[in-house]
Design a protein around this motif. Structure first.
Motif, PDB file in Angstrom:
ATOM      1  N   GLN A 127       0.868   4.095  -2.891  1.00  0.00           N
ATOM      2  CA  GLN A 127       0.588   5.482  -2.524  1.00  0.00           C
ATOM      3  C   GLN A 127       1.685   6.409  -3.031  1.00  0.00           C
ATOM      4  OE1 GLN A 127       1.195   6.825   1.624  1.00  0.00           O
ATOM      5  NE2 GLN A 127      -1.004   7.259   1.658  1.00  0.00           N
ATOM      6  N   LYS A 128       2.953   6.005  -2.857  1.00  0.00           N
ATOM      7  CA  LYS A 128       4.083   6.820  -3.305  1.00  0.00           C
ATOM      8  C   LYS A 128       4.096   6.982  -4.822  1.00  0.00           C
ATOM      9  CE  LYS A 128       6.188   7.721   0.616  1.00  0.00           C
ATOM     10  NZ  LYS A 128       6.307   9.101   1.114  1.00  0.00           N
ATOM     11  N   MET A 129       3.548   6.003  -5.538  1.00  0.00           N
ATOM     12  CA  MET A 129       3.516   6.068  -6.999  1.00  0.00           C
ATOM     13  C   MET A 129       2.324   6.870  -7.521  1.00  0.00           C
ATOM     14  SD  MET A 129       4.767   2.180  -7.880  1.00  0.00           S
ATOM     15  CE  MET A 129       6.350   1.591  -7.216  1.00  0.00           C
ATOM     16  N   GLY A 130       1.489   7.348  -6.623  1.00  0.00           N
ATOM     17  CA  GLY A 130       0.443   8.279  -6.999  1.00  0.00           C
ATOM     18  C   GLY A 130      -0.822   7.673  -7.567  1.00  0.00           C
ATOM     19  N   VAL A 131      -1.010   6.356  -7.401  1.00  0.00           N
ATOM     20  CA  VAL A 131      -2.241   5.722  -7.885  1.00  0.00           C
ATOM     21  C   VAL A 131      -3.244   5.641  -6.724  1.00  0.00           C
ATOM     22  CG1 VAL A 131      -3.263   3.606  -8.810  1.00  0.00           C
ATOM     23  CG2 VAL A 131      -1.050   4.401  -9.656  1.00  0.00           C
TER      24      VAL A 131
ATOM     25  N   ASP B  50      -4.832   4.714   9.336  1.00  0.00           N
ATOM     26  CA  ASP B  50      -4.949   6.109   9.749  1.00  0.00           C
ATOM     27  C   ASP B  50      -3.576   6.794   9.759  1.00  0.00           C
ATOM     28  OD1 ASP B  50      -7.658   5.764  10.075  1.00  0.00           O
ATOM     29  OD2 ASP B  50      -7.566   5.564  12.269  1.00  0.00           O
ATOM     30  N   LEU B  51      -2.559   6.075  10.240  1.00  0.00           N
ATOM     31  CA  LEU B  51      -1.213   6.629  10.342  1.00  0.00           C
ATOM     32  C   LEU B  51      -0.680   7.043   8.973  1.00  0.00           C
ATOM     33  CD1 LEU B  51       1.339   7.184  12.083  1.00  0.00           C
ATOM     34  CD2 LEU B  51       2.026   4.814  11.630  1.00  0.00           C
ATOM     35  N   PHE B  52      -0.953   6.219   7.954  1.00  0.00           N
ATOM     36  CA  PHE B  52      -0.407   6.481   6.615  1.00  0.00           C
ATOM     37  C   PHE B  52      -1.397   7.158   5.674  1.00  0.00           C
ATOM     38  CE2 PHE B  52       2.390   3.226   8.299  1.00  0.00           C
ATOM     39  CZ  PHE B  52       3.637   3.695   7.912  1.00  0.00           C
ATOM     40  N   GLY B  53      -2.609   7.370   6.135  1.00  0.00           N
ATOM     41  CA  GLY B  53      -3.603   8.027   5.297  1.00  0.00           C
ATOM     42  C   GLY B  53      -4.156   7.136   4.206  1.00  0.00           C
TER      43      GLY B  53
ATOM     44  N   ILE C  84       9.032   3.718   6.520  1.00  0.00           N
ATOM     45  CA  ILE C  84       8.052   3.095   7.421  1.00  0.00           C
ATOM     46  C   ILE C  84       8.692   3.012   8.808  1.00  0.00           C
ATOM     47  CG2 ILE C  84       6.827   0.944   7.949  1.00  0.00           C
ATOM     48  CD1 ILE C  84       6.541   0.549   4.913  1.00  0.00           C
ATOM     49  N   PRO C  85       8.026   3.509   9.853  1.00  0.00           N
ATOM     50  CA  PRO C  85       8.619   3.505  11.191  1.00  0.00           C
ATOM     51  C   PRO C  85       8.962   2.092  11.650  1.00  0.00           C
ATOM     52  CG  PRO C  85       6.679   4.916  11.138  1.00  0.00           C
ATOM     53  CD  PRO C  85       6.706   4.192   9.831  1.00  0.00           C
TER      54      PRO C  85
ATOM     55  N   ALA D  32       0.830  -1.210   0.000  1.00  0.00           N
ATOM     56  CA  ALA D  32       0.000   0.000   0.000  1.00  0.00           C
ATOM     57  C   ALA D  32       0.864   1.260   0.000  1.00  0.00           C
ATOM     58  CB  ALA D  32      -0.930  -0.005   1.213  1.00  0.00           C
ATOM     59  N   TYR D  33       1.923   1.234   0.770  1.00  0.00           N
ATOM     60  CA  TYR D  33       2.829   2.381   0.885  1.00  0.00           C
ATOM     61  C   TYR D  33       3.477   2.706  -0.462  1.00  0.00           C
ATOM     62  CZ  TYR D  33       6.573   5.214   3.038  1.00  0.00           C
ATOM     63  OH  TYR D  33       7.441   6.224   3.399  1.00  0.00           O
TER      64      TYR D  33
END
Length: 226
Positions: free
Chosen positions: A39-43, A66-69, A223-224, A35-36
């Protein structure tokens, strides 16, 4: 650095040209990483998770989303819901063994939610446990037989994945007119994983986290650690 290259290529290849994708999401490191990167790739993405009402895993998935939106759709299943699902699951996966039906329940409910939301493609986080040593029996194999045996078991488990897991998930997805894609099982990712020294994946019998290369990569991407 090599893992970064092949994994991002694998994810990009599976979302290229898509206006949106869904992700089967547990809140664990594997589905989180998929998912991360998406998300970073803008899709645009939506995560889907299902489980027993009040379960700690459901709460964890929500906290991580929630943490990553990440937009997250959740299905809290009562015992009555599960009892209603089981007969259809047995028909769709063409299997009535307890283990196969049990692990199908949250996947089935998640895929059904995705269908209702109009998804056509779902990504999953299957693969890293086999490729990078994430199962609790792997440290025992190392202690008993050494890293060479761990590597052999890991290789065999990777190529049993279709029969043990992916075929079941394919059938669930097909029953809902959805395609499942698995970035971690891209051939380039698999080849790279088995070129990595097994000693770097797991630090012996006392390692409780395992999948060290995989986890370290996730931290390197932002990622933490916790």
């Amino acid at each position: 650095a090599e893992y970064d290259k092949v994994l991002k290529e694998a994810v990009r290849k599976r979302i290229d040209g898509r206006k949106r994708v869904g992700i089967i999401f547990s809140g664990g490191i594997d589905s989180l990483l998929v998912a991360y990167l998406v998300q970073k790739m803008g899709v645009p993405l939506t995560c889907y998770t299902a489980g027993r009402q009040g379960g700690s895993d459901m709460q964890w998935a929500q906290e991580i989303a929630d943490l990553f939106g990440f937009p997250l759709k959740v299905k809290n299943l009562s015992l009555e819901d599960i009892e209603k699902l089981i007969p259809q699951i047995v028909v769709d996966i063409e299997d009535q063994s307890l283990n196969q039906v049990e692990v199908s329940v949250p996947i089935y409910a998640s895929v059904r939610m995705a269908q209702e939301e109009g998804e056509r493609v779902l990504l999953t986080g299957q693969g890293p446990d086999e490729l990078f040593g994430g199962y609790p029996w792997y440290p025992k194999i190392v202690a008993r037989e050494g890293y060479h045996s761990f590597k052999r078991y890991s290789f065999d488990d990777t190529f049993l994945l279709y029969k043990e897991c992916l075929e079941r998930e394919d059938k669930i997805a097909m029953a809902h007119s959805i395609e499942i894609r698995v970035p971690f099982l891209d051939p380039k990712v698999i080849r790279l994983a088995f070129r990595i020294a097994p000693e770097l994946k797991m630090y012996g019998e006392e390692d409780r986290l395992m999948k060290r290369i995989h986890r370290n990569y996730a931290v390197s991407q932002g990622i933490p650690e916790n």
